[in-house]
Each structure stands twice: as structure tokens, then as C-alpha cells.
Design an enzyme around this catalytic site. Structure first.
Site, PDB file in Angstrom:
ATOM      1  N   GLY A 239      24.468   2.215 -14.664  1.00 40.57           N
ATOM      2  CA  GLY A 239      24.108   0.815 -14.852  1.00 40.57           C
ATOM      3  C   GLY A 239      23.610   0.421 -16.221  1.00 40.57           C
ATOM      4  N   GLU A 276      24.652   8.654 -12.830  1.00 39.40           N
ATOM      5  CA  GLU A 276      26.063   8.271 -12.680  1.00 39.40           C
ATOM      6  C   GLU A 276      26.462   7.238 -13.734  1.00 39.40           C
ATOM      7  OE1 GLU A 276      26.167   6.556  -8.780  1.00 39.40           O
ATOM      8  OE2 GLU A 276      25.805   8.442  -7.752  1.00 39.40           O
ATOM      9  N   ARG A 279      29.767   3.057 -18.021  1.00 42.17           N
ATOM     10  CA  ARG A 279      29.962   2.198 -19.193  1.00 42.17           C
ATOM     11  C   ARG A 279      29.298   2.731 -20.456  1.00 42.17           C
ATOM     12  NH1 ARG A 279      30.728  -3.455 -18.403  1.00 42.17           N
ATOM     13  NH2 ARG A 279      29.781  -3.231 -16.355  1.00 42.17           N
ATOM     14  N   ARG A 315      38.457  -8.202 -17.697  1.00 42.92           N
ATOM     15  CA  ARG A 315      37.032  -8.542 -17.723  1.00 42.92           C
ATOM     16  C   ARG A 315      36.740  -9.983 -18.174  1.00 42.92           C
ATOM     17  NH1 ARG A 315      33.392  -6.492 -20.154  1.00 42.92           N
ATOM     18  NH2 ARG A 315      31.948  -6.277 -18.419  1.00 42.92           N
ATOM     19  N   CYS A 347      50.904 -16.353 -16.771  1.00 42.48           N
ATOM     20  CA  CYS A 347      50.965 -17.771 -16.408  1.00 42.48           C
ATOM     21  C   CYS A 347      49.729 -18.229 -15.651  1.00 42.48           C
ATOM     22  CB  CYS A 347      52.227 -18.025 -15.591  1.00 42.48           C
ATOM     23  SG  CYS A 347      53.660 -17.485 -16.504  1.00 42.48           S
ATOM     24  N   GLU A 348      48.586 -18.085 -16.266  1.00 42.58           N
ATOM     25  CA  GLU A 348      47.341 -18.583 -15.695  1.00 42.58           C
ATOM     26  C   GLU A 348      46.463 -19.029 -16.847  1.00 42.58           C
ATOM     27  OE1 GLU A 348      45.221 -16.998 -12.557  1.00 42.58           O
ATOM     28  OE2 GLU A 348      46.805 -15.657 -11.854  1.00 42.58           O
ATOM     29  N   TYR A 376      36.026   0.056 -17.697  1.00 42.10           N
ATOM     30  CA  TYR A 376      36.556  -1.029 -16.857  1.00 42.10           C
ATOM     31  C   TYR A 376      37.651  -1.826 -17.582  1.00 42.10           C
ATOM     32  CZ  TYR A 376      32.276   0.402 -14.590  1.00 42.10           C
ATOM     33  OH  TYR A 376      31.292   1.165 -14.006  1.00 42.10           O
TER      34      TYR A 376
END
Ligand code: LLP
Length: 423
Positions: A239, A276, A279, A315, A347-348, A376
Site C-alpha cells: 500500500g 506485500e 507499487r 489508470r 473510441c471513448e 498496474y
């Protein structure tokens, strides 16, 4: 600190100029730096010196086997959340006893696999899962060493979508109900309830939420021991955040500050520790490189249309994340930086990496790099708009290699077949 820096006017990954990789691999691609990975692992591990600690890299952040292997060679274990990640960890050479199997919904097949290969710890997230695990372990003649993942009901102060330790989140067992579940675990066959696990979210940029959660965990351990439990393992999750946006003044705590907080909160508790991190190890050890397809000026905006899209790096579209963007050819000091919307071809409207981002003048064919995308990034890529999964390259000093190649269109279609009723 990372190893993506300009040299002779060109952005390099360690000693390799990025255009060299782009020429060989094509764009877009991810690129990882061995030196940065190594440095981050060592900094994190040494911040925990004095504790009996295992760093289990959370491979959800980056499941490239070469990346994991690099960390395993430095001493890392792995935190896995699926049968697929477990297979990958083993393939990368992680020793089973250094693998923690976490996750809010483990299937029977995944539990069987974890028990069969002898993972060191299974983090249990509910009463139902505890019962299933006991049944399967007993049937296999095994004893599962478990930690109960507790939900400490702490606000992590991060993005709502990646907070995991509030009582309304799906994760863990409410910390006030945990003692009763440990008692149940003690009565079940095939279960060794010797650990407590906690993880409250990701990209956390202050120590206070960790400290609040770890204090609750400490209280719980004291309570459980008074109840006769032999609690020997504490898994404090991951985290710790990383700096993404250099225009913001949010500076996450350093691993040293995090380690000092762990030591003062739970350091004397007499447990083996598991961490753990994902990132903080791999985030800025990776970048994504993309080529400008075209520039489109409208009356109100300047769009830089690149060949990477939200399917390659989701992201920004998913969490509103900001990644620093650099032109691979260094802009001269006299260059004027003007705002541009950096967008992909999907296309967004949400396929937008940054709005009004200050960039030097760019033209078709130029390369740009999206920084701090090692975590990620590639793992969350998809084939949306029938775009091939983005490849990954790795650099070590002056060497580079493709560590996951781009699939061909034939390979992409090979998993599909016509039903017999269509000619
Ligand atoms: N352990 C558990 C149980 C987790 O759920 C996670 C991340 C980690 C460890 C690793 O956390 P880290 O050290 O990487 O913060 N896709 C999101 C992040 C999701 C994180 C989910 N859990 C993003 O791109 O920001």
C-alpha cells in the site's frame, strides 16, 4: 529515484536509448529498468532491517516473469491472488514457502493448487472460506497455515476505488469479529491459525492510516494470545504510495519512514513479518513508450494522438490517475511548453491520458514516455478495440530484451471458433 533519464538529448532506460527499443519492438511498449527494480527492492528490504521480515512482491502490480525473477533473485517472495498468479510465481522461481495466497474469493481449484504446491501462508477472508479450506485441506491430508485477514475499519485516505480496509469494503473479517473466527479456526481440522493479515489500500501517501491499522492489529494479537493462540506471523500488506505527479506537492513517506513506523508500532511483538508491496517496488521502475500518430488542432484544444490507448494503460481512465509525460527527444531549454490533451485512438472520450498537459512541440512519429507505469500498467492491459496486448521490454545496463512480445493478429484470433451452426 529511477533510471529513465536524458543522455545526449534522448531519454534512456539505463544506458539504452529508448528509440533503439522502439525500432526493434514497435510502439507502444512497456520498458522496465533492472537497476531501478533492484534499488527499490533493496531500499524497501533494508528499511525493515532488524525485523524478521519477508518481502512478498504483490505480483498483481506487475506479473511479468522476468520482473518477478529479478526480485526473487534478490530474495523476494510473492503475494498472489489467483491460480494464474500462483503459477507465474512458481515459474519465476519463487520458493513456495515464500508465497502468500491472498484474495477475497478463492475458488476450490485455486485452494487445491495452493495446498498442493505448499504455499507458506493462505490469507483467509471469511468464515465460509475458512470452512472450505478446512474441508479441502483435510481431504488432502494437509494443514493450511493461515492468517485471518482482518478489516480494521480504517480510512486509508487514498482513491475510493483502491481503499480496502473500511468496514463497507468487501475485504477481510471485521476486526471486532475476528476473535470469534479464530476460535472457530482452532476447532477446525486442517487449519493452523497462526497469523494475522491486514491490507488497507493502495497508493497511501501518509503513515497515519497504516499506524492506525497496525495498532488495531497489535491489540488483536495481544487479545488472541491471551486466549491461548500462538500468533507467530503478521502480514502487514502493501500500500505504500509513490510520487506520480510532480506538479502536486504530495510526497509519500519513504520506505525508511514506513519501516521506522512499523518498528515502533509492532516491532516488539515477537512475530515473523510479511510485507506485500507492489507499487513501491515496481511503480517507477517502468515506463510506457508510445509514438505520436498525429497532432490535431481544434478551435479550443491541441490533441496529441498517440498509438497507446486506455487498453494499454487504463489508470488515467479508471482512476483519473496522472502520469508524467516526457518527449523522448529532449526539448531544448528554449522550447515553449504548451498545453495539449494526450489521447489514444480508442473510441471513448475517457481514452485520454492527460488534459492540458504542458508539452513541447511534437510532430507525427515522435516518441513520448509515460512515467511511473511499472505498477498496474501492463497487468491491467486489455485487447479492447482488437488492439494487441502491449509488449514489455527490460533493460539492464546497456542490454535490453523483449520479455513479453506483442501477439500477432492470428494469435489473437486463434482462441475463437465458429459454432457449428454458422457456415
Ligand atoms: N496486498 C493486497 C492484499 C492487495 O490487495 C494489494 C493491492 C497489495 C498487497 C499491493 O498493494 P500496493 O503495494 O501495490 O499498493 N489497480 C490499482 C491498484 C489496486 C491495488 C489492489 N491491491 C491502481 O492502478 O492504482
Amino acid at each position: 529515484m529511477h533510471h529513465f533519464i536524458y543522455g545526449n538529448g534522448v531519454l534512456h532506460a539505463e544506458d539504452v536509448a529508448l528509440p533503439r527499443i522502439a525500432d526493434e519492438v514497435g510502439t507502444p511498449f512497456y520498458c522496465y529498468s533492472t537497476a531501478t527494480l533492484t534499488r527499490h527492492y533493496r531500499v524497501f528490504a533494508s528499511a525493515l532491517a532488524g525485523l524478521d521480515a519477508t518481502v512478498c512482491f504483490a505480483i498483481k502490480a506487475n506479473s511479468n516473469i522476468a520482473v518477478i525473477r529479478t526480485l526473487v533473485e534478490l530474495g523476494a517472495g510473492c503475494d498472489v491472488v489467483s491460480g494464474g498468479e500462483l503459477q507465474i510465481a512458481l515459474k519465476a522461481g519463487a520458493s513456495p514457502e515464500k508465497i502468500v495466497f491472498s484474495g477475497v474469493g478463492k475458488t476450490e481449484a485455486e485452494i487445491r493448487l495452493a495446498l498442493a504446491c505448499g504455499v507458506g501462508q493462505i490469507n483467509v477472508e471469511s468464515e465460509a472460506e475458512l470452512e472450505t479450506l478446512s474441508r479441502i485441506a483435510t481431504g488432502m491430508g494437509k494443514t493450511a497455515r493461515i492468517a485471518l485477514r482482518v478489516n480494521p475499519d480504517v480510512e486509508a485516505g487514498t482513491h475510493d476505488k483502491i481503499s480496502t480496509g473500511r468496514k463497507e469494503d468487501k475485504f477481510g473479517v471485521d476486526w471486532t469479529l475476528a476473535p470469534a473466527l479464530y476460535r472457530k479456526a482452532r476447532a477446525l481440522p486442517g487449519i493452523d491459525p497462526s497469523g494475522v493479515a491486514v491490507h488497507i489500500g493502495s497508493q497511501i501517501t501518509s503513515l497515519a492510516p497504516f499506524e492506525a491499522a497496525f495498532t488495531r492489529v497489535r491489540d488483536l494479537v495481544v487479545m488472541l494470545r491471551a486466549d491461548g493462540f500462538d500468533i507467530r506471523h503478521l502480514d502487514l500488506g502493501g500500500g505504500l504510495g509513490v510520487p506520480y505527479d510532480h506538479s502536486s506537492n504530495v510526497v509519500p513517506p519513504s520506505p525508511e519512514e514506513y519501516g521506522a513506523m512499523v518498528k515502533r508500532t509492532v516491532g516488539d511483538i515477537g512475530c515473523k513479518f510479511t510485507f506485500e508491496p507492489g507499487r513501491v517496488i515496481v511503480g517507477n521502475a517502468g515506463i510506457m513508450v508510445s509514438r505520436v500518430i498525429s497532432i490535431k488542432e481544434t478551435p479550443s484544444r491541441r490533441f496529441v494522438i498517440v498509438d497507446a490507448a486506455m487498453n494499454d494503460l487504463v489508470r488515467p481512465a479508471m482512476y483519473g490517475a496522472r502520469h508524467e509525460i516526457l518527449a523522448v527527444q529532449e526539448a531544448p531549454t528554449s522550447a515553449v511548453f504548451e498545453p495539449a490533451d494526450v489521447v489514444g485512438p480508442v473510441c471513448e472520450t475517457t481514452d485520454c491520458f492527460a488534459k492540458a498537459y504542458p508539452l513541447p512541440s511534437l510532430k507525427e512519429g515522435d516518441l513520448v514516455a509515460f512515467l511511473t507505469t511499472g505498477a498496474y500498467g501492463a497487468v491491467m492491459a486489455s485487447g479492447y478495440n482488437a488492439r494487441p496486448l502491449v509488449p514489455e521490454a527490460m533493460v539492464s545496463g546497456s542490454k535490453f530484451a523483449v520479455v513479453r512480445r506483442r501477439p500477432s493478429f492470428a494469435e489473437m484470433m486463434a482462441l475463437e471458433q465458429m459454432p457449428p451452426w454458422i457456415a
